[in-house]
Scaffold this motif. Structure first.
Motif, short mmCIF file in Angstrom:
data_model
loop_
_atom_site.label_atom_id
_atom_site.label_comp_id
_atom_site.label_asym_id
_atom_site.label_seq_id
_atom_site.Cartn_x
_atom_site.Cartn_y
_atom_site.Cartn_z
N PHE A 34 46.22 36.81 49.43
CA PHE A 34 45.03 37.35 48.75
C PHE A 34 44.03 36.23 48.54
O PHE A 34 44.36 35.04 48.64
CB PHE A 34 45.43 37.98 47.41
N TYR A 35 42.80 36.64 48.26
CA TYR A 35 41.80 35.60 47.98
C TYR A 35 40.90 35.98 46.82
O TYR A 35 40.73 37.15 46.48
CB TYR A 35 40.99 35.27 49.24
N CYS A 36 40.36 34.94 46.21
CA CYS A 36 39.34 35.09 45.17
C CYS A 36 38.28 34.04 45.43
O CYS A 36 38.60 32.89 45.77
CB CYS A 36 39.97 34.89 43.78
N GLY A 37 37.02 34.43 45.31
CA GLY A 37 35.92 33.53 45.63
C GLY A 37 35.20 33.01 44.40
O GLY A 37 35.06 33.72 43.39
N PHE A 38 34.73 31.77 44.47
CA PHE A 38 33.97 31.12 43.41
C PHE A 38 32.75 30.48 44.04
O PHE A 38 32.89 29.62 44.92
CB PHE A 38 34.81 30.06 42.70
N ASP A 39 31.57 30.87 43.60
CA ASP A 39 30.35 30.31 44.17
C ASP A 39 29.90 29.09 43.36
O ASP A 39 29.82 29.14 42.13
CB ASP A 39 29.23 31.34 44.19
N PRO A 40 29.58 27.98 44.04
CA PRO A 40 29.11 26.78 43.36
C PRO A 40 27.63 26.88 43.00
O PRO A 40 26.77 26.26 43.64
CB PRO A 40 29.38 25.68 44.39
N VAL A 47 34.21 28.96 31.08
CA VAL A 47 35.42 29.66 30.62
C VAL A 47 35.47 31.11 31.12
O VAL A 47 36.55 31.68 31.21
CB VAL A 47 35.58 29.62 29.09
N GLY A 48 34.32 31.68 31.46
CA GLY A 48 34.34 33.02 32.05
C GLY A 48 35.10 33.06 33.36
O GLY A 48 35.74 34.06 33.69
N HIS A 49 35.07 31.94 34.11
CA HIS A 49 35.80 31.87 35.37
C HIS A 49 37.31 31.79 35.17
O HIS A 49 38.07 32.04 36.11
CB HIS A 49 35.36 30.64 36.19
N LEU A 50 37.74 31.42 33.96
CA LEU A 50 39.18 31.29 33.73
C LEU A 50 39.92 32.59 33.97
O LEU A 50 41.08 32.58 34.36
CB LEU A 50 39.44 30.81 32.30
N VAL A 51 39.26 33.72 33.72
CA VAL A 51 39.91 35.01 33.95
C VAL A 51 40.39 35.09 35.40
O VAL A 51 41.54 35.44 35.67
CB VAL A 51 38.97 36.18 33.64
N GLN A 52 39.52 34.74 36.34
CA GLN A 52 39.88 34.82 37.75
C GLN A 52 40.84 33.70 38.15
O GLN A 52 41.82 33.94 38.86
CB GLN A 52 38.63 34.77 38.62
N VAL A 53 40.56 32.46 37.70
CA VAL A 53 41.43 31.34 38.07
C VAL A 53 42.86 31.59 37.61
O VAL A 53 43.83 31.40 38.36
CB VAL A 53 40.90 30.02 37.47
N GLN A 190 41.60 41.28 48.19
CA GLN A 190 40.56 40.47 47.55
C GLN A 190 40.57 40.80 46.06
O GLN A 190 40.56 41.96 45.67
CB GLN A 190 39.18 40.75 48.14
N GLN A 191 40.57 39.76 45.25
CA GLN A 191 40.56 39.89 43.79
C GLN A 191 39.23 39.38 43.26
O GLN A 191 38.69 38.38 43.74
CB GLN A 191 41.72 39.08 43.20
N GLY A 192 38.69 40.05 42.25
CA GLY A 192 37.45 39.59 41.63
C GLY A 192 37.15 40.36 40.37
O GLY A 192 37.89 41.28 39.99
N GLY A 193 36.06 40.01 39.72
CA GLY A 193 35.64 40.71 38.52
C GLY A 193 35.08 42.08 38.83
O GLY A 193 34.61 42.34 39.95
N SER A 194 35.10 42.97 37.85
CA SER A 194 34.63 44.34 38.08
C SER A 194 33.14 44.39 38.42
O SER A 194 32.68 45.34 39.05
CB SER A 194 34.92 45.22 36.86
N ASP A 195 32.37 43.36 38.01
CA ASP A 195 30.96 43.32 38.39
C ASP A 195 30.78 43.02 39.87
O ASP A 195 29.67 43.16 40.41
CB ASP A 195 30.20 42.28 37.56
#
Length: 422
Positions: A34-40, A47-53, A190-195
């Motif tokens: 699976f994958y999760c993406g983070f844009d720089p 800390v909002g990114h911690l949910v996904q990490v 693919q995993q990500g936030g509901s937004d």
């Protein structure tokens, strides 16, 4: 394999998926790549990114193989904001931020064993692609009507600012990422936030068009919000970053320590790796004695250790105790003490005046007469030592690291005095 779907649901980490039964079976039969993406789009995760990490970490611990994507390509464009166009950063800045975000994500994952994590960068498969290739090979398979229906696009179209083609095309790039990772690594989730749901399903649709026999899935986690309706991850001074140069470990610890009692239970379930039994006990203690803030302290310690390491966590906990008279201020190292004092009301003076003057200068007392009354009533402290003389003047030898005094009124009202160098 563990029943990770039930675990995610109990923790409040399961907002929606494309086909829950099929996803549950795939995860049970696993391992799933699976994958999760983070844009720089900044120099640090917040800390909002911690949910996904931490959800990536949780899925890996359940036996699945993570691909952590830091988007060197998508980071140059940015996912559409609800109200205005993003500022586009130059490629060199984005490349630097890619390296910084990778370094922040890597400690949370394991890169050994049969389900070892892999870091990926979507610039690897977009940099050499021509505009004609992109339009023919990717753009041909997207329907404008469906792209327009995406919430963030629809809101922007209704606004005065509108939306540029650059941001409108973002969902094509994210869709292409899923396709490329499916072909290169056998990635099927693919995993990500509901937004991000519109972008997650864009990748599914693209794969189904080009790889009709593929069995792929999307999983969205809920967006965290505070009980008062404000955005999660914000403090009075702004976003709470994972980079210690942007948010000190002390401020990071204090953010979690100050979580509203109404929020602490869902935050613990989403972010903590403690067992159900441990979390339910902390929830019970919060309900019975909220003033003790037992759950907040447990979460602050766990997350500060995860993000900044055990040594830093020990230091900031010692600083937190010492500021309130439960430890020796003089034993704190200069960097930790400075970070702690930067979070307090503070004043810089050229020379040390009386305690009454200092209390008034830093705003602990509204007037000199009020400050004198605080001293008479036994509520004035300098470096955790009670002041009994209304005319007392601290000696320079009392300065912590030759610079600071910690002044306190009563049990909880703290401030810092810094004596200017020279």
């Amino acid at each position: 394999m563990t029943d990770i779907v039930d675990e995610l649901k109990w923790r409040g980490l399961f907002a929606q998926s494309t086909d829950e039964d099929a996803l549950r079976k795939a995860l049970a039969d696993g391992p799933v790549t699976f994958y999760c993406g983070f844009d720089p789009t900044a120099a640090s995760l917040h800390v909002g990114h911690l949910v996904q990490v931490l959800t990536v970490r949780r899925l890996q611990q359940a036996g699945h193989r993570p691909l952590a994507l830091v988007g060197g390509a998508t980071g140059q464009i940015g996912d559409p904001r609800p109200t205005a166009e993003r500022t586009l950063n130059d490629p060199e800045t984005v490349a630097n931020w890619v390296a910084r975000l990778r370094a922040q994500i890597e400690p949370f994952l394991s890169f050994e064993g049969p389900n070892a994590a892999t870091m990926v960068n979507n610039l690897d498969w977009t940099a050499e692609m021509s505009a004609i290739e992109f339009l023919r090979d990717i753009g041909k398979h997207f329907r404008v009507s469906k792209m327009l229906a995406k919430d963030s696009v629809a809101r922007r179209l209704e606004s005065d600012q509108g939306i540029s083609y650059t941001e409108f095309s973002y969902q094509l790039l994210q869709g292409m990422d899923f396709l490329e990772l499916y072909r290169r690594y056998g990635c099927t989730l693919q995993q990500g936030g509901s937004d991000q749901w519109g972008n997650l399903t864009a990748g599914l649709d693209l794969i189904h068009r080009l790889e009709p026999h593929a069995n792929v899935h999307a999983l969205a986690t809920p967006l965290m919000v505070k009980a008062d309706g404000t955005k999660f991850g914000k403090s009075e001074s702004g976003a709470v970053w994972l980079d210690p140069e942007m948010t000190t470990p002390y401020a990071f610890y204090q953010f979690w320590l100050n979580v509203d009692d109404r929020d602490i239970s869902p935050y613990m379930r989403i972010l903590s790796f403690k067992s159900r039994t441990e979390l339910e006990e902390l929830e019970r203690l919060t309900e019975e004695r909220p003033q003790a803030r037992t759950a907040q302290r447990a979460l602050a310690e766990e997350l500060t250790t995860l993000v900044h390491g055990a040594e830093q966590c020990t230091a900031v906990m010692a600083a937190s105790r010492a500021l309130f008279g439960q430890g020796e201020l003089a034993e704190l190292d200069e960097a930790t003490l400075g970070a702690a004092l930067s979070e307090l009301p503070h004043a810089t003076v050229a020379e040390l005046g009386s305690v009454v003057d200092l209390f008034t200068e830093v705003g602990l007392s509204p007037s000199k007469s009020a400050a004198r009354r605080t001293v008479r009533e036994g509520g004035a402290y300098v470096n955790n030592v009670k002041v009994t003389d209304e005319d007392a003047v601290p000696a320079r030898e009392e300065l912590l690291h030759g610079r600071w005094l910690v002044v306190r009124r009563g049990k909880k009202n703290l401030a810092a005095i810094e004596v200017a160098a020279g």
